[in-house]
Design an enzyme around this catalytic site. Sequence first.
Site, short mmCIF file in Angstrom:
data_model
loop_
_atom_site.label_atom_id
_atom_site.label_comp_id
_atom_site.label_asym_id
_atom_site.label_seq_id
_atom_site.Cartn_x
_atom_site.Cartn_y
_atom_site.Cartn_z
N CYS A 120 -8.34 -39.12 143.50
CA CYS A 120 -8.89 -37.82 143.12
C CYS A 120 -10.40 -38.03 143.01
CB CYS A 120 -8.29 -37.39 141.78
SG CYS A 120 -9.02 -35.89 141.12
N CYS A 127 -20.81 -29.12 137.96
CA CYS A 127 -20.25 -28.02 138.73
C CYS A 127 -20.91 -26.72 138.27
CB CYS A 127 -18.74 -27.93 138.50
SG CYS A 127 -17.92 -26.66 139.52
N CYS A 134 -12.69 -25.78 131.71
CA CYS A 134 -12.91 -27.04 132.43
C CYS A 134 -14.11 -27.77 131.84
CB CYS A 134 -13.16 -26.72 133.91
SG CYS A 134 -13.67 -28.15 134.88
N SER A 239 -7.54 -22.49 143.18
CA SER A 239 -7.41 -22.44 141.73
C SER A 239 -7.37 -20.98 141.30
CB SER A 239 -8.59 -23.17 141.08
OG SER A 239 -8.57 -24.52 141.47
N CYS A 358 -10.43 -34.23 134.48
CA CYS A 358 -11.14 -32.95 134.46
C CYS A 358 -12.56 -33.07 133.94
CB CYS A 358 -10.36 -31.94 133.65
SG CYS A 358 -8.66 -31.79 134.19
N1 SAH Z 1 -13.71 -26.82 141.83
C1 SAH Z 1 -12.40 -27.11 142.37
C2 SAH Z 1 -11.89 -28.49 141.93
C3 SAH Z 1 -11.76 -28.53 140.45
S1 SAH Z 1 -10.67 -29.62 139.63
C4 SAH Z 1 -11.42 -26.05 141.92
O1 SAH Z 1 -11.73 -25.33 140.99
O2 SAH Z 1 -10.35 -25.95 142.50
C5 SAH Z 1 -9.07 -29.30 140.16
C6 SAH Z 1 -8.21 -28.38 139.31
O3 SAH Z 1 -8.20 -28.72 137.92
C7 SAH Z 1 -8.67 -26.94 139.38
O4 SAH Z 1 -7.55 -26.13 139.62
C8 SAH Z 1 -9.21 -26.71 137.99
O5 SAH Z 1 -9.18 -25.34 137.66
C9 SAH Z 1 -8.27 -27.54 137.16
N2 SAH Z 1 -8.74 -27.81 135.80
C10 SAH Z 1 -10.02 -27.92 135.37
N3 SAH Z 1 -10.05 -28.16 134.06
C11 SAH Z 1 -8.77 -28.20 133.64
C12 SAH Z 1 -8.16 -28.42 132.37
N4 SAH Z 1 -8.90 -28.62 131.29
N5 SAH Z 1 -6.81 -28.41 132.32
C13 SAH Z 1 -6.08 -28.22 133.43
N6 SAH Z 1 -6.59 -28.00 134.64
C14 SAH Z 1 -7.93 -27.99 134.75
#
Ligand code: SAH
Length: 375
Positions: A120, A127, A134, A239, A358
Amino acid sequence: MTSLPLVFDAPRRGRPPRHLADLDADGRRAAVAELGLPGYRADQLARHYFTRFEHEPARMTDLPATARDAVGGALFPPLLTEVRSLEADAGTTRKTLWRLHDGALVESVLMKYPGRITACISSQAGCGMACPFCATGQGGLTRNLSTAEIVDQVRAAARVAADGGLGSEPGRLSNVVFMGMGEPLANYPRLAAALHRLIAPAPDGFGLSRRSITVSTVGLVPAIAKLAAEDLDVTLAVSLHAPDDELRDTLVPVNTRWKVGEVLAAADGYAARTGRRYSIEYAMIRGVNDQGWRADLLGDLLAPRLAHVNLIPLNPTPGSQWDASPKKVEREFVRRLEARGVSVTVRDTRGRDIDGACGQLAAAGGDELMPPLRV
Ligand code: SAH
């Protein structure tokens, strides 16, 4: 004579040095020619990097010493310096915090499952998408990663896997997910070049299978269309986190620009192009987006589509009021989606004790706050 202003001595933040992994085949040949080396050295260097996961010319012992010296600084500058690695899940999850040339921090996670090893990785330092649940989103964007900074996270992961560094026998990195820090589609040209390096067979790349690479996005509609046209055929994950615009506007702020309907239409376009289903990511947040009626609405939206739902138990970020949905609520959400014929999986919670995947490791700043290294 006046001395140069101090600013010339300052590190050039945001400009990572050029690296072999930034270059395509023509670029590599031009670069070795610039160094006065014969053209065949270009592929030799690339094979070291992409098949042996070697990034230090000193260890490329089939090169003459003069060539090793020449390529060192010019094509293999240090890009990622390991700040620390943490292990969890009996050594099958390993999270690494990296410091980049300008001090920016990013992280990547390596996970071993039966039959696959997944990295990953991060596409940006920080970001800019500002999703409130997040950890990375809270800190804002520092900068885009270069192609090589993205690719080198994969190289480092492949090296650990090949060396048996995941608590078992040597293995082969099989999957890459862009679910670390950053919004990959907001760093489009670097992402696209990195994907080409991941997919191309040696000496141009690692030769990973297209479908085993997943690009996860908040839903930048024009960039999804661009990716579809690129013929890369990697797996797309969106997402979503809410089926209705009212809630999604707050959970994924870019929704105020591209609405749920537009994002799903773009994902449909991607699926039509690749012939494969896409993933919908949905973090289950207690009392926020986990109501039965939202499951029904999501199910109705997705039933006619080539989509699969991946529910993610929320990994609570420090200081946040939000928590993961209770298991009972999660099961009911799954049941309602399945009742509408939508396929669902619930993501396992790898690496919880090392701050999940995350952005929390980088958010913690690295050294002081972390438990001691266990490698
Ligand atoms: N910017 C991209 C990649 C982000 S990380 C995106 O948003 O898809 C990958 C996934 O983890 C995303 O779906 C994001 O929303 C999720 N994510 C981020 N923080 C999180 C958290 N605290 N708990 C669960 N999922 C989370």
